[in-house]
Scaffold this active site. Sequence first.
Site, PDB file in Angstrom:
ATOM      1  N   ASP A 150       0.819  -1.212   0.000  1.00  0.00           N
ATOM      2  CA  ASP A 150       0.000   0.000   0.000  1.00  0.00           C
ATOM      3  C   ASP A 150       0.861   1.274   0.000  1.00  0.00           C
ATOM      4  OD1 ASP A 150      -2.383   1.391   0.108  1.00  0.00           O
ATOM      5  OD2 ASP A 150      -3.137   0.381   1.892  1.00  0.00           O
ATOM      6  N   ASP A 205     -10.226   3.668  -3.081  1.00  0.00           N
ATOM      7  CA  ASP A 205     -10.963   2.467  -2.678  1.00  0.00           C
ATOM      8  C   ASP A 205     -12.351   2.365  -3.286  1.00  0.00           C
ATOM      9  OD1 ASP A 205      -8.733   2.236  -1.192  1.00  0.00           O
ATOM     10  OD2 ASP A 205      -9.746   1.976   0.731  1.00  0.00           O
TER      11      ASP A 205
HETATM   12  C1  GAL Z   1      -6.103   1.422   1.486  1.00  0.00           C
HETATM   13  C2  GAL Z   1      -6.250   0.412   0.361  1.00  0.00           C
HETATM   14  C3  GAL Z   1      -7.332  -0.566   0.745  1.00  0.00           C
HETATM   15  C4  GAL Z   1      -6.936  -1.253   2.052  1.00  0.00           C
HETATM   16  C5  GAL Z   1      -6.662  -0.220   3.145  1.00  0.00           C
HETATM   17  C6  GAL Z   1      -6.097  -0.849   4.402  1.00  0.00           C
HETATM   18  O1  GAL Z   1      -5.095   2.314   1.187  1.00  0.00           O
HETATM   19  O2  GAL Z   1      -6.566   1.077  -0.821  1.00  0.00           O
HETATM   20  O3  GAL Z   1      -7.537  -1.503  -0.280  1.00  0.00           O
HETATM   21  O4  GAL Z   1      -5.791  -2.029   1.821  1.00  0.00           O
HETATM   22  O5  GAL Z   1      -5.743   0.752   2.699  1.00  0.00           O
HETATM   23  O6  GAL Z   1      -5.820   0.082   5.396  1.00  0.00           O
END
Ligand code: GAL
Length: 405
Positions: A150, A205
Amino acid sequence: MNRINLPFLLVLLLPVIGSAQKFDGLALTPPMGWNSWNTFATDIDEQLVREVADAFVELGYKDAGYTYIVLDDGWMAKERDENGNLVPDPDKFPGGMKALADYVHERGLKFGLYNCAGNKTCAGYPGSRGHEYQDAQLYAEWEVDYLKYDWCNTENLDAKGAYQTMRDAIYAAGRPMVFSICEWGQHDPWKWGSEMGHLWRTSGDIINCWDCEIGHGSWSSWGIWKIIRMREDIRQYTGPGHWNDFDMMEVGNGMTAGEDRVHFAMWAMLASPLIMGNDVRINDKETIKTLTNKDVIAVNQDSLGIMGFKFSDEGNIEIWAKPLADGDWAVAFINMGRTSAKIEFDWSKHKIEDAMHNRWVDPDKDQYKITDLFNHVDFGTTENNLNASIAPHDILMTRLEQIKK
Ligand code: GAL
């Protein structure tokens, strides 16, 4: 005084420096699996993973091709140990990650974990910045097969460089892992991602709605059609071993059955990874039927790996097309409207053209047999008009098989 023997050091490091790359051949078709985030956020534990692995086997997901079980954010303790190693949260994962990976592997499935290029993950757990080689080594010891990486808390980091460091660390650890880049499409990862990993998120997301945007202050979550529209023009970057990732799916998470079919079919048309984001332990027949539809999955897993494109609009019906191997095509008719819609599609008046990949459906020259991939009925051939009625926010998805003349 000890002097560093530079030539000797270089010889030692050469295999690492000289040949660092991603592991090739791991994702020749879009990866298929499940990820914990969309439904469980950080509320995850080893029992959940074991039950998901069992559900894969018992409810037909494994048979349909789903392979990876990926734990997203929230699997770690808040601090590294005294040696700087990551520690699985002892309350959630008392048996440790190696035993859990074994459980998944024993069922013929693969195991994935999440971390982040920054100092901390998005949910505030220890990130990999400055620990990349150490973390990759640990994942290899645990026999991890997939790493989602991430982009939170990455102040001053260069995206391409950060993903390259982790790629090299995985390679040095010596265990093939699918490397899933998740920097939300902010630094055009489609332009450099294929060198670094096997898939890259194209947006922020996803959320379980048809076409909404939900703001959270500095960022937004995006409905299905918002994500599609945002990135329908990056077709040329996707292909075997390197995929545009339209995010983990929301099928089974509260949209209507028709909307779920559209969402699933579109991820297939886009050649996006098919990573389920619902609670797959629930034996919900309609959701299982959609997610395990082998004909739709075959469109997604087609060996050419071409991302589909929007061909045209006919009233409320949007038509998408995707070239497939052996001269076949997938053609999808989506009712974007709120009332049911009729389609009378005269193939002879539509030459479907994918100039980028040099492929055509030319009904003047070739004939195709048409099958409905959700209802499994025959629709005749392209010699006749296709007449159908499509429910609101639902889809008619067809496969055109070339009839050899
Ligand atoms: C976001 C990501 C999500 C999930 C989340 C976890 O940045 O896009 O899919 O992984 O973090 O904190």
